[in-house]
Design an enzyme around this catalytic site. Structure first.
Site, PDB file in Angstrom:
ATOM      1  N   TYR A   1       4.803  11.823  23.001  1.00 21.37           N
ATOM      2  CA  TYR A   1       6.024  12.444  22.787  1.00 21.37           C
ATOM      3  C   TYR A   1       6.178  13.314  21.478  1.00 21.37           C
ATOM      4  O   TYR A   1       5.484  13.018  20.646  1.00 21.37           O
ATOM      5  CB  TYR A   1       7.285  11.484  22.795  1.00 21.37           C
ATOM      6  CG  TYR A   1       7.409  10.859  21.465  1.00 21.37           C
ATOM      7  CD1 TYR A   1       8.663  11.194  20.729  1.00 21.37           C
ATOM      8  CD2 TYR A   1       6.885   9.555  21.123  1.00 21.37           C
ATOM      9  CE1 TYR A   1       8.798  10.494  19.574  1.00 21.37           C
ATOM     10  CE2 TYR A   1       6.985   8.551  19.871  1.00 21.37           C
ATOM     11  CZ  TYR A   1       8.124   9.341  19.245  1.00 21.37           C
ATOM     12  OH  TYR A   1       8.453   8.539  18.150  1.00 21.37           O
ATOM     13  N   CYS A   2       7.248  14.205  21.696  1.00 24.72           N
ATOM     14  CA  CYS A   2       7.542  15.291  20.753  1.00 24.72           C
ATOM     15  C   CYS A   2       9.170  15.434  20.563  1.00 24.72           C
ATOM     16  O   CYS A   2       9.797  14.376  21.042  1.00 24.72           O
ATOM     17  CB  CYS A   2       6.780  16.570  20.709  1.00 24.72           C
ATOM     18  SG  CYS A   2       7.310  17.390  22.287  1.00 24.72           S
ATOM     19  N   HIS A   3       9.425  16.535  20.207  1.00 25.24           N
ATOM     20  CA  HIS A   3      10.903  16.719  20.160  1.00 25.24           C
ATOM     21  C   HIS A   3      11.400  16.996  21.534  1.00 25.24           C
ATOM     22  O   HIS A   3      12.459  16.241  21.885  1.00 25.24           O
ATOM     23  CB  HIS A   3      11.237  18.001  19.263  1.00 25.24           C
ATOM     24  CG  HIS A   3      12.566  18.120  18.862  1.00 25.24           C
ATOM     25  ND1 HIS A   3      13.251  19.384  18.598  1.00 25.24           N
ATOM     26  CD2 HIS A   3      13.592  17.271  19.060  1.00 25.24           C
ATOM     27  CE1 HIS A   3      14.493  19.142  18.354  1.00 25.24           C
ATOM     28  NE2 HIS A   3      14.983  17.827  18.840  1.00 25.24           N
TER      29      HIS A   3
ATOM     30  N   ILE B   1      12.025  12.981  22.424  1.00 25.09           N
ATOM     31  CA  ILE B   1      12.968  12.215  21.507  1.00 25.09           C
ATOM     32  C   ILE B   1      14.266  12.594  21.851  1.00 25.09           C
ATOM     33  O   ILE B   1      15.398  11.976  21.634  1.00 25.09           O
ATOM     34  CB  ILE B   1      12.469  12.152  19.969  1.00 25.09           C
ATOM     35  CG1 ILE B   1      13.302  11.014  19.360  1.00 25.09           C
ATOM     36  CG2 ILE B   1      12.650  13.376  19.451  1.00 25.09           C
ATOM     37  CD1 ILE B   1      12.878  10.617  17.943  1.00 25.09           C
TER      38      ILE B   1
END
Length: 109
Positions: free
Chosen positions: A66-68, A95
């Site tokens: 995951y990232c932003h 996120i």
């Protein structure tokens, strides 16, 4: 390309022993907010470090990345898949989706 929604992540964690939650955001982003999912070991490795730190990851271990918002993690999932990682998923919406849909206590930025 395998994708998990934020709603699916917790069930996936329960059904996938020894899975890894890989955070590919920058250190300043991790300082602002993070995801903790019971049953998943969490590792932070910025996207730019993945090629040089690839040996830190086990290609046999299931990984959710995951990232932003899910764009960088999508690129990392594709990179890992090209390097022999078969059970790797992108967390759709990153996120930000986790904060909006699962845990509003996780700060949005």
């Amino acid at each position: 390309m395998q994708i998990l929604t934020v709603q699916e992540l917790q069930d996936w964690a329960r059904q996938t022993p020894a899975a890894l939650l890989l955070d590919v955001r920058e250190p300043w982003e991790v300082a602002l907010a993070r995801i903790d999912v019971p049953g998943l070991a969490g590792v932070h490795m910025p996207m730019g470090d993945i090629p040089s730190d690839l040996q830190r990851l086990d290609p046999e271990q299931p990984i959710a990345v995951y990232c932003h918002h899910g764009v960088r993690s999508l690129q990392v999932v594709a990179f890992l898949a090209r390097h022999g990682f078969d059970v790797v998923y992108n967390l759709a919406g990153g996120i930000d989706a986790w904060s909006r849909e699962i845990d509003p206590s996780v700060p949005r930025y």
